[in-house]
Design a protein around this motif. Sequence first.
Motif, PDB file in Angstrom:
ATOM      1  N   SER A 253      97.355  75.696   4.526  1.00  0.00           N
ATOM      2  CA  SER A 253      97.523  74.283   4.800  1.00  0.00           C
ATOM      3  C   SER A 253      98.150  74.061   6.177  1.00  0.00           C
ATOM      4  CB  SER A 253      98.351  73.684   3.668  1.00  0.00           C
ATOM      5  OG  SER A 253      99.148  72.656   4.122  1.00  0.00           O
ATOM      6  N   ILE A 254      99.073  74.947   6.560  1.00  0.00           N
ATOM      7  CA  ILE A 254      99.684  74.846   7.884  1.00  0.00           C
ATOM      8  C   ILE A 254      98.626  75.076   8.960  1.00  0.00           C
ATOM      9  CG2 ILE A 254     101.266  75.986   9.501  1.00  0.00           C
ATOM     10  CD1 ILE A 254     103.159  76.413   7.122  1.00  0.00           C
TER      11      ILE A 254
ATOM     12  N   SER B 239     103.003  70.427   4.455  1.00  0.00           N
ATOM     13  CA  SER B 239     102.509  71.678   3.875  1.00  0.00           C
ATOM     14  C   SER B 239     103.530  72.250   2.898  1.00  0.00           C
ATOM     15  CB  SER B 239     102.222  72.704   4.966  1.00  0.00           C
ATOM     16  OG  SER B 239     101.269  72.191   5.848  1.00  0.00           O
TER      17      SER B 239
ATOM     18  N   SER C 105     102.130  78.289   1.985  1.00  0.00           N
ATOM     19  CA  SER C 105     101.507  77.139   2.630  1.00  0.00           C
ATOM     20  C   SER C 105     100.751  77.501   3.907  1.00  0.00           C
ATOM     21  CB  SER C 105     102.557  76.056   2.898  1.00  0.00           C
ATOM     22  OG  SER C 105     103.653  76.598   3.571  1.00  0.00           O
TER      23      SER C 105
END
Lengths: 333, 222
Positions: free
Chosen positions: B152-153, B118, B149
Amino acid sequence: MIEIKNLGKTWPDGTRVLENINLTIQDGEIYALVGRSGAGKSTLLRCINGLTDYQAGSLKVDGLEIKSLKDFEIRQLRRRIGMIFQQFSLLERETVYKNIALPMKCWKYPDSEIDAKVHALLELVGLSDKADAKPRNLSGGQKQRVAIARALIMDPKILLCDEATSALDPKTTHSILELLMEINKKIGITIVIVTHQMEVVRKACEEACILENGVISAQGSVREIFIKQPASLLRLLGEERAKLPSSGHNIQIAHLLNHKEEGKLLGQLAADFNQAFPIVSGKIRDFRNDMLGIFVINIEDEYLEPVTRWLDDRNIDWLELSAANNINETEAD
Amino acid sequence: MSLSRYSFSQIFNMLILPAIFDTLWMLVISGVISVALGFVIGVIMTLTEKGGLCENLFINRVLDLLVNVIRSFPFIILMISIIPFTRLIVGSSIGDTAALVPLTVACTPFMARIFQNSFKEVDPALIEAAQSWGASKSQIVFKVMLKESVPSIISGLCLAIINLLGCTAMAGAVGAGGLGAIALTYGYQNFNETIMYSIVVILILMVAFIQYLGDLLYRKMK
């Protein structure tokens, strides 16, 4: 003031990026570093705020040698040097307000001070109504305005622009340049512009240097560079110098065309000598505040002395171009 | 032992419900610990990689190797092979608490990779911009890399937690409680299909719920 002396930089693998760079950027100036991609201009720009290092020579910002600064001193210096980028580099998930406030947050200013500053800057860049918008809902020009506001939030003395208008359309480019010039005038900030767009240089910059393969190939005032048209400029513009006649003298005349009267110069010349000189090349370009006409006329030997005197009397920039010049420069490549 | 004299609701209350809580307990505790450890390792791997903010290829390679080695163990083998380590830490190798050790060990490298990937997606130009106003390294990590991020994490963590849920079921094989243990004991060894399929359905629901929650958060954060 930014003073660069004999600066050289090599990548760890030994490739030379910059060599023997000498230039001085005065306070309050708008300075252009021009060149094709890969010429080293962005690298040179990053040397100024220590984002990259250099091995040889010296680079001083207000007397401070960048190379000798420790990590924390470099960070302190960067507070006074704002920077904007080609791709704007905004945090996509944060609002415009938070993006602009971020540098001050990092330096732990009190919230009230941050708030006042952010609003003043939003006003300056003309985005007061966009404080709560996310960058993805903004146009390219608006994003760059946000980036400019962010770069200005700590009252920097220098603003570095890395291809800041390269991702924008011509009209937006123009408005961003106007904004930069306005800021320059208003707060006297020094602006260093890295670009490959010559129209940016003409429109906004006073001084410029052209970089080719890591070396400075021409430098001076923008007007001077355009008048002298060094080979590196022509290469950059991708223009070939017009084929000049090999007989007689080719005199390049550069003069302002801001008023109708000034457009009569060549006519005046012809009238005074009762002789029509053929124009063998010519262009009209708009500069920072001026329109500049650059014409090449071809004159016979007998007229050389009186015509140049006539030009000198009127303080008009002229330059003799030799037809052979063309070939020599091509060979020098 | 025969369960035939009990009604399904009794079985559910006696066996399945406590097992759900056991599973959740293992999931939450090992999940939280491995997210924390994974974050730290992920950050270190990101910072130390080539061209990173604190480039250190030695540390980077060691962590990378460690992560790869642990991730290449099938969980059931990992669990058994680290029994001495588990004993050292919790004093026993049987039970829910003991299962936390292999669960955390197995999940941490997974989490670390998720964080690392990420962070990798964060535009390097953003990090450079943060450096340009003099942000410190920790500010760059927390205020720029982590902030940017988050979506995405979240989708990565969702994946990892569902994976962890699968591992908790396997932990049942070595004496941990939870849904896996019940399914194995009553379903596999006693041929009680009712219990086994009930647990299958519960696991499906749990996975669906975690995924739903993950998607919801992702959309909200994006």
